[in-house]
Scaffold this motif. Structure first.
Motif, PDB file in Angstrom:
ATOM      1  N   ASP A 117     -27.519 -20.097   0.804  1.00 32.21           N
ATOM      2  CA  ASP A 117     -28.818 -20.468   1.362  1.00 32.21           C
ATOM      3  C   ASP A 117     -29.562 -21.290   0.316  1.00 32.21           C
ATOM      4  OD1 ASP A 117     -31.226 -20.691   2.634  1.00 32.21           O
ATOM      5  OD2 ASP A 117     -31.865 -18.645   2.205  1.00 32.21           O
ATOM      6  N   ALA A 118     -29.738 -22.592   0.590  1.00 29.86           N
ATOM      7  CA  ALA A 118     -30.383 -23.461  -0.395  1.00 29.86           C
ATOM      8  C   ALA A 118     -31.852 -23.121  -0.591  1.00 29.86           C
ATOM      9  CB  ALA A 118     -30.236 -24.928   0.031  1.00 29.86           C
ATOM     10  N   ALA A 119     -32.431 -22.377   0.345  1.00 30.16           N
ATOM     11  CA  ALA A 119     -33.834 -22.005   0.174  1.00 30.16           C
ATOM     12  C   ALA A 119     -34.035 -21.064  -1.000  1.00 30.16           C
ATOM     13  CB  ALA A 119     -34.352 -21.350   1.455  1.00 30.16           C
ATOM     14  N   SER A 120     -33.021 -20.245  -1.317  1.00 25.66           N
ATOM     15  CA  SER A 120     -33.130 -19.303  -2.428  1.00 25.66           C
ATOM     16  C   SER A 120     -32.223 -19.666  -3.599  1.00 25.66           C
ATOM     17  CB  SER A 120     -32.801 -17.885  -1.946  1.00 25.66           C
ATOM     18  OG  SER A 120     -31.539 -17.846  -1.303  1.00 25.66           O
ATOM     19  N   HIS A 121     -31.457 -20.746  -3.448  1.00 27.02           N
ATOM     20  CA  HIS A 121     -30.594 -21.228  -4.533  1.00 27.02           C
ATOM     21  C   HIS A 121     -30.794 -22.736  -4.659  1.00 27.02           C
ATOM     22  CE1 HIS A 121     -28.693 -17.490  -3.093  1.00 27.02           C
ATOM     23  NE2 HIS A 121     -28.268 -17.323  -4.335  1.00 27.02           N
ATOM     24  N   THR A 122     -31.906 -23.114  -5.239  1.00 24.11           N
ATOM     25  CA  THR A 122     -32.307 -24.524  -5.217  1.00 24.11           C
ATOM     26  C   THR A 122     -31.932 -25.301  -6.469  1.00 24.11           C
ATOM     27  OG1 THR A 122     -34.479 -23.995  -6.185  1.00 24.11           O
ATOM     28  CG2 THR A 122     -34.296 -23.928  -3.775  1.00 24.11           C
ATOM     29  N   GLY A 123     -31.559 -24.616  -7.530  1.00 22.72           N
ATOM     30  CA  GLY A 123     -31.451 -25.287  -8.827  1.00 22.72           C
ATOM     31  C   GLY A 123     -30.082 -25.850  -9.156  1.00 22.72           C
ATOM     32  N   ILE A 124     -30.043 -26.589 -10.259  1.00 20.63           N
ATOM     33  CA  ILE A 124     -28.814 -27.216 -10.721  1.00 20.63           C
ATOM     34  C   ILE A 124     -27.786 -26.186 -11.156  1.00 20.63           C
ATOM     35  CG2 ILE A 124     -29.797 -27.458 -13.023  1.00 20.63           C
ATOM     36  CD1 ILE A 124     -27.200 -29.755 -11.338  1.00 20.63           C
ATOM     37  N   ASP A 125     -28.247 -25.023 -11.635  1.00 17.19           N
ATOM     38  CA  ASP A 125     -27.297 -23.989 -12.067  1.00 17.19           C
ATOM     39  C   ASP A 125     -26.479 -23.474 -10.891  1.00 17.19           C
ATOM     40  OD1 ASP A 125     -28.154 -24.201 -14.665  1.00 17.19           O
ATOM     41  OD2 ASP A 125     -29.598 -22.562 -14.511  1.00 17.19           O
ATOM     42  N   ASP A 126     -27.101 -23.336  -9.734  1.00 19.33           N
ATOM     43  CA  ASP A 126     -26.370 -22.878  -8.547  1.00 19.33           C
ATOM     44  C   ASP A 126     -25.313 -23.901  -8.141  1.00 19.33           C
ATOM     45  OD1 ASP A 126     -28.010 -20.465  -8.005  1.00 19.33           O
ATOM     46  OD2 ASP A 126     -29.595 -21.940  -7.683  1.00 19.33           O
ATOM     47  N   ILE A 127     -25.663 -25.167  -8.202  1.00 16.92           N
ATOM     48  CA  ILE A 127     -24.713 -26.225  -7.840  1.00 16.92           C
ATOM     49  C   ILE A 127     -23.614 -26.338  -8.898  1.00 16.92           C
ATOM     50  CG2 ILE A 127     -24.478 -28.715  -7.477  1.00 16.92           C
ATOM     51  CD1 ILE A 127     -25.744 -27.159  -5.168  1.00 16.92           C
ATOM     52  N   ARG A 128     -23.970 -26.089 -10.144  1.00 14.21           N
ATOM     53  CA  ARG A 128     -22.958 -26.167 -11.206  1.00 14.21           C
ATOM     54  C   ARG A 128     -21.865 -25.122 -10.987  1.00 14.21           C
ATOM     55  NH1 ARG A 128     -26.214 -25.933 -15.326  1.00 14.21           N
ATOM     56  NH2 ARG A 128     -26.450 -28.193 -15.531  1.00 14.21           N
ATOM     57  N   GLU A 129     -22.251 -23.938 -10.495  1.00 13.41           N
ATOM     58  CA  GLU A 129     -21.253 -22.912 -10.192  1.00 13.41           C
ATOM     59  C   GLU A 129     -20.304 -23.385  -9.098  1.00 13.41           C
ATOM     60  OE1 GLU A 129     -23.032 -19.219  -9.234  1.00 13.41           O
ATOM     61  OE2 GLU A 129     -24.180 -19.045 -11.111  1.00 13.41           O
ATOM     62  N   ILE A 130     -20.855 -24.063  -8.087  1.00  7.89           N
ATOM     63  CA  ILE A 130     -20.012 -24.581  -7.007  1.00  7.89           C
ATOM     64  C   ILE A 130     -19.047 -25.634  -7.536  1.00  7.89           C
ATOM     65  CG2 ILE A 130     -20.049 -25.951  -4.875  1.00  7.89           C
ATOM     66  CD1 ILE A 130     -22.591 -24.538  -4.090  1.00  7.89           C
ATOM     67  N   ILE A 131     -19.557 -26.518  -8.380  1.00  6.75           N
ATOM     68  CA  ILE A 131     -18.712 -27.589  -8.924  1.00  6.75           C
ATOM     69  C   ILE A 131     -17.565 -27.008  -9.742  1.00  6.75           C
ATOM     70  CG2 ILE A 131     -18.694 -29.570 -10.484  1.00  6.75           C
ATOM     71  CD1 ILE A 131     -21.614 -30.068  -9.652  1.00  6.75           C
ATOM     72  N   GLU A 132     -17.871 -26.025 -10.569  1.00  3.93           N
ATOM     73  CA  GLU A 132     -16.829 -25.409 -11.398  1.00  3.93           C
ATOM     74  C   GLU A 132     -15.792 -24.691 -10.536  1.00  3.93           C
ATOM     75  OE1 GLU A 132     -16.320 -25.633 -14.630  1.00  3.93           O
ATOM     76  OE2 GLU A 132     -18.036 -27.009 -14.831  1.00  3.93           O
ATOM     77  N   ALA A 133     -16.270 -23.948  -9.524  1.00  4.31           N
ATOM     78  CA  ALA A 133     -15.340 -23.175  -8.695  1.00  4.31           C
ATOM     79  C   ALA A 133     -14.495 -24.066  -7.795  1.00  4.31           C
ATOM     80  CB  ALA A 133     -16.132 -22.177  -7.842  1.00  4.31           C
ATOM     81  N   SER A 134     -15.024 -25.252  -7.432  1.00  5.63           N
ATOM     82  CA  SER A 134     -14.294 -26.122  -6.517  1.00  5.63           C
ATOM     83  C   SER A 134     -13.015 -26.690  -7.136  1.00  5.63           C
ATOM     84  CB  SER A 134     -15.203 -27.270  -6.049  1.00  5.63           C
ATOM     85  OG  SER A 134     -15.522 -28.126  -7.133  1.00  5.63           O
ATOM     86  N   ARG A 135     -12.891 -26.623  -8.458  1.00  7.76           N
ATOM     87  CA  ARG A 135     -11.693 -27.159  -9.115  1.00  7.76           C
ATOM     88  C   ARG A 135     -10.453 -26.305  -8.843  1.00  7.76           C
ATOM     89  NH1 ARG A 135     -14.279 -28.306 -15.129  1.00  7.76           N
ATOM     90  NH2 ARG A 135     -15.879 -29.824 -14.478  1.00  7.76           N
ATOM     91  N   TYR A 136     -10.690 -25.045  -8.517  1.00  7.88           N
ATOM     92  CA  TYR A 136      -9.563 -24.127  -8.333  1.00  7.88           C
ATOM     93  C   TYR A 136      -9.153 -24.093  -6.868  1.00  7.88           C
ATOM     94  CZ  TYR A 136     -11.172 -22.711 -12.933  1.00  7.88           C
ATOM     95  OH  TYR A 136     -11.563 -22.719 -14.247  1.00  7.88           O
ATOM     96  N   ALA A 137      -7.876 -23.926  -6.634  1.00 10.43           N
ATOM     97  CA  ALA A 137      -7.341 -23.916  -5.276  1.00 10.43           C
ATOM     98  C   ALA A 137      -7.843 -22.696  -4.510  1.00 10.43           C
ATOM     99  CB  ALA A 137      -5.815 -23.913  -5.328  1.00 10.43           C
TER     100      ALA A 137
END
Length: 538
Positions: A117-137
């Protein structure tokens, strides 16, 4: 309802005492694309994309609340990860709902389908977690899918951090964004997504769906009540199901189910029959009857603003009938007949004027400190306007000579009579939207004479030749006959602006001359009158 029909679970009208109640909006959340209401174009596009293996890496789903954005995102996740009952299937527009990926996604527990929910996860740190996790299958699914709801609420830094991964994501990653405010999503993000605009669901389809839900819940709901709920939902299935849930709880089920009157009372809606009666009284110029009808609605708890909104809907409905628009299937037969009758009697000009008067009254009621009193005054203005002739028709009659305020034996009309004829011309210009010409005459025209098809103005206040030419052309087009417009060397009446200014000054002097104001100025000699009731420019 059974899973094969695309909803969460079969109906459970007789629940055990320990079972938690599920609201209708959750219980009947679509579980297949076939169960989505009113989104056929989007489903067809997705079906073709899956069949041709042309699946985008990022989807953006937009639309008003409750039309199925989040549900569609979950359905896409199921469609892309479904393996079929035998575990050998591929991506499909008809996910089976039986395999482990389908069940896990439906229950919100699949490890490779991450909802945020972007309303409660608005910051760059939340997106950074997604970017890091997306590298793994993906752990167990065909695709790792990120569903970000209300994506427009991400910060600028978060959007910027997402751009590179969004443009070139790993092959095993799909992004699904949902938003109600697509205008707040940066263009750089929009250009990297395949966009789907989910439409508002038509009222007739909502009413049909709610009837089906009512049958599944074993609750009888009147057809008119379903139509009221569908209209109140304003295109949102979730809002409509929530209203239906409330209506079922509000109704006396032992007394025959959900009735339209109960739904009207619950929603605070004005009775449509009462609205038609009120509109009829307004058109008949029955002021006492109209005020009494309004008070009856007010005493029943109906907001005056809701009455004016219902009157606006009625006038709009009459206008649609007059232009030959398709009939509303959810409309009551009595209402349909009344609209047909009014459309035959009322001209487009009268309907337009009535719409403008009601719209002005609605705005006044919204802002008023005394809403019911403001509503009554607005209705009286409408009653008064209904007795006045149409400005265009009045000008045509004056031009043709069928109406002459000067009388047959009077060679030169009196000033007041000349002013009346000129006032009809000015009303025509304002009514037909010739505002620039209206204001130039308002400020500069000193009337000398007015007769059928003729106007003359004083040369002591010159008017440009192009203005006179334009006036003659407009009056010919509006009245159907040629007009003679001239400048003459003779004294004329004050311009409308000068007359209004003189009236304002007279009002100012009258206020200054009152005993209490005079006494105040005697005590405070430097006091000034900075505001007083002034005449409108028109």
């Amino acid at each position: 309802m059974s899973d094969s029909l695309g909803l969460d679970e079969p109906p459970q009208p007789h629940r055990a005492g320990g079972d938690a109640y599920r609201v209708l909006a959750r219980k009947y959340r679509p579980q297949t694309f076939a169960a989505l209401i009113g989104q056929e174009a989007m489903v067809r596009t997705l079906e073709n994309a899956i069949r041709r293996d042309r699946i985008a890496h990022a989807f953006l789903l937009t639309g008003v609340r409750g039309v199925g954005k989040t549900s569609t995102a979950r359905l896409i996740a199921k469609a892309l990860n479904c393996v079929g009952p035998d575990g050998q299937g591929g991506p499909t527009i008809d996910p089976c709902g039986q395999c482990e990926p389908c069940r896990a996604i439906a229950e919100g527990r699949h490890i490779d389908v991450i909802e945020m929910d972007a309303a409660s996860h608005t910051g760059i740190d939340d997106i950074r977690e997604i970017i890091e996790a997306s590298r793994y299958a993906a752990v167990s699914a065909r695709y790792k899918i990120y569903i970000i709801d209300e994506v427009h609420m991400l910060s600028k830094a978060a959007f910027n951090g997402l751009l590179k991964t969004l443009e070139e994501p790993p092959a095993h990653v799909k992004f699904l964004f949902a938003t109600t405010e697509v205008n707040k999503v940066p263009v750089t993000v929009l250009s990297r997504c395949q966009r789907f605009d989910l439409r508002r669901i038509p009222a007739d389809k909502l009413a049909e769906h709610f009837a089906w839900v009512s049958a599944e819940e074993q609750v009888e709901v009147e057809t008119e009540a379903l139509a009221l709920i569908a209209r109140a939902a304003e295109g949102s299935a979730r809002d409509g199901l929530s209203i239906l849930d409330q209506a079922i709880a509000h109704a006396d089920l032992e007394g025959g189910g959900v009735r339209a009157a109960a739904v009207r009372e619950m929603l605070g809606l004005s009775d449509r029959g009462a609205v038609r009666d009120l509109l009829g009284l307004l058109l008949a110029a029955d002021a006492p009857g109209a005020l009494a009808a309004l008070r009856r609605q007010y005493d029943l708890g109906v907001d005056p603003q809701a009455v004016f909104r219902a009157l606006l809907e009625a006038v709009h409905g009459v206008t649609l009938v007059k232009v030959g628009a398709p009939e509303d299937a959810a409309q009551a037969a009595e209402e349909r007949d009344a609209y047909r009758d009014w459309s035959a009697k009322l001209s487009f000009a009268m309907l337009h004027r009535l719409w403008q008067l009601l719209l002005k009254g609605h705005d006044e009621v919204v802002r008023a400190a005394l809403p019911i009193e403001a509503a009554e005054m607005a209705l009286l203005r409408i009653v008064h306007a209904s007795t006045l002739p149409d400005p265009g028709e009045l000008a045509r009659q004056i031009a043709s000579g069928s109406i002459s305020v000067s009388g047959p034996s009077t060679a030169t009309p009196a000033p007041a009579q000349r002013s009346n004829e000129f006032a009809a011309v000015m009303a025509l210009l304002e009514e037909r939207g010739h505002h620039a010409l209206y204001f130039r005459l308002h400020s500069n025209a000193r009337l000398v004479s007015a007769a059928p098809g003729e106007l003359s103005f004083s040369g002591s206040r010159p008017i440009a030749a192009d203005v006179l030419t334009e006036l003659a052309q407009v009056l010919k087009a509006e009245t159907g006959r040629a007009w003679k417009i001239a400048m003459v060397d003779a004294p004329g009446e004050p311009t409308l602006k000068e007359a209004a200014d003189a009236a304002d000054e007279a009002a100012r002097q009258a206020i200054l001359g009152t005993p209490i104001v005079a006494a105040a100025r005697a005590v405070f000699p430097d006091a000034e009158l900075i505001d007083w009731p002034k005449r409108s420019v028109s």
